[in-house]
Design a protein around this motif. Structure first.
Motif, mmCIF file in Angstrom:
data_model
loop_
_atom_site.group_PDB
_atom_site.id
_atom_site.type_symbol
_atom_site.label_atom_id
_atom_site.label_comp_id
_atom_site.label_asym_id
_atom_site.label_seq_id
_atom_site.Cartn_x
_atom_site.Cartn_y
_atom_site.Cartn_z
ATOM 1 N N ALA A 56 40.630 43.057 44.115
ATOM 2 C CA ALA A 56 39.580 42.330 43.401
ATOM 3 C C ALA A 56 40.134 41.606 42.174
ATOM 4 O O ALA A 56 39.719 40.485 41.864
ATOM 5 N N MET A 57 41.052 42.231 41.478
ATOM 6 C CA MET A 57 41.638 41.606 40.293
ATOM 7 C C MET A 57 42.597 40.478 40.657
ATOM 8 O O MET A 57 42.744 39.523 39.904
ATOM 9 N N LEU A 67 48.642 37.875 33.540
ATOM 10 C CA LEU A 67 47.902 38.239 32.334
ATOM 11 C C LEU A 67 46.462 37.735 32.391
ATOM 12 O O LEU A 67 45.532 38.456 32.034
ATOM 13 N N GLU A 68 46.262 36.523 32.859
ATOM 14 C CA GLU A 68 44.898 35.978 32.921
ATOM 15 C C GLU A 68 44.011 36.777 33.877
ATOM 16 O O GLU A 68 42.831 36.985 33.607
ATOM 17 N N LEU A 74 42.405 44.669 30.870
ATOM 18 C CA LEU A 74 43.478 45.224 30.050
ATOM 19 C C LEU A 74 43.715 44.364 28.825
ATOM 20 O O LEU A 74 43.677 43.131 28.916
ATOM 21 N N ASP A 75 43.997 45.020 27.707
ATOM 22 C CA ASP A 75 44.444 44.232 26.565
ATOM 23 C C ASP A 75 45.950 44.002 26.720
ATOM 24 O O ASP A 75 46.586 44.541 27.634
ATOM 25 N N ILE A 76 46.530 43.220 25.859
ATOM 26 C CA ILE A 76 47.938 42.839 25.997
ATOM 27 C C ILE A 76 48.861 44.060 25.956
ATOM 28 O O ILE A 76 49.834 44.137 26.702
ATOM 29 N N ARG A 86 58.924 43.962 32.640
ATOM 30 C CA ARG A 86 58.719 42.919 31.626
ATOM 31 C C ARG A 86 58.865 41.494 32.169
ATOM 32 O O ARG A 86 59.362 40.606 31.486
ATOM 33 N N ASP A 87 58.375 41.273 33.403
ATOM 34 C CA ASP A 87 58.457 39.926 33.970
ATOM 35 C C ASP A 87 57.132 39.160 33.830
ATOM 36 O O ASP A 87 56.938 38.113 34.430
ATOM 37 N N ASN A 88 56.225 39.698 33.035
ATOM 38 C CA ASN A 88 54.934 39.083 32.725
ATOM 39 C C ASN A 88 53.950 39.037 33.894
ATOM 40 O O ASN A 88 53.016 38.250 33.879
ATOM 41 N N VAL A 89 54.168 39.862 34.892
ATOM 42 C CA VAL A 89 53.201 40.099 35.959
ATOM 43 C C VAL A 89 53.247 41.584 36.298
ATOM 44 O O VAL A 89 54.265 42.244 36.123
ATOM 45 N N ILE A 90 52.116 42.086 36.745
ATOM 46 C CA ILE A 90 52.059 43.467 37.216
ATOM 47 C C ILE A 90 52.173 43.414 38.736
ATOM 48 O O ILE A 90 51.286 42.873 39.414
ATOM 49 N N SER A 91 53.273 43.926 39.250
ATOM 50 C CA SER A 91 53.472 43.957 40.692
ATOM 51 C C SER A 91 52.631 45.078 41.299
ATOM 52 O O SER A 91 52.144 45.960 40.591
#
Length: 115
Positions: A56-57, A67-68, A74-76, A86-91
């Motif tokens: 869903a996310m 992040l968007e 989630l907050d930052i 730390r690649d700026n995406v959550i796998s």
């Protein structure tokens, strides 16, 4: 706040009316994902909900959460905590690892279910 609890609460809040009490909210959340209606949340039920929540996310269906996509949940600081490489995406593997940790932390008596 942990990712699992936050995802659970905010995803369900987006689809339900605001509960009058915290206890009522938790009861409504449990009912929504307690597939066998036994009053407990098994690891399988938790995993099924976790899978649903990730899908869903993942609005762009890329298999990762940017992040968007994660901002409503989630907050930052939380995002960075889950983004372990730390690649700026959550796998998906980072998400699953966090959800597994969340379940284990919440399973205080180590019986494989949450109540």
């Amino acid at each position: 706040m942990r990712l699992g609890i936050l995802t659970l609460g905010l995803t369900l809040l987006a689809n339900t009316s605001v509960a009058e009490t915290v206890a009522e909210l938790h009861e409504n959340e449990l009912k929504a994902i307690d597939a066998n209606n036994d009053g407990f949340l098994s690891k399988d039920e938790f995993n099924a909900f976790s899978d649903y929540a990730f899908q869903a996310m993942d609005e762009d269906k890329s298999g990762t959460l940017g992040l968007e996509e994660a901002k409503p949940f989630l907050d930052i600081k939380q995002f960075q905590s889950v983004d372990r490489n730390r690649d700026n995406v959550i796998s998906r593997s980072e998400y699953d690892a966090q959800m597994t940790e969340d379940f284990s932390s919440a399973d205080k008596n180590r019986n494989g279910q949450l109540d």
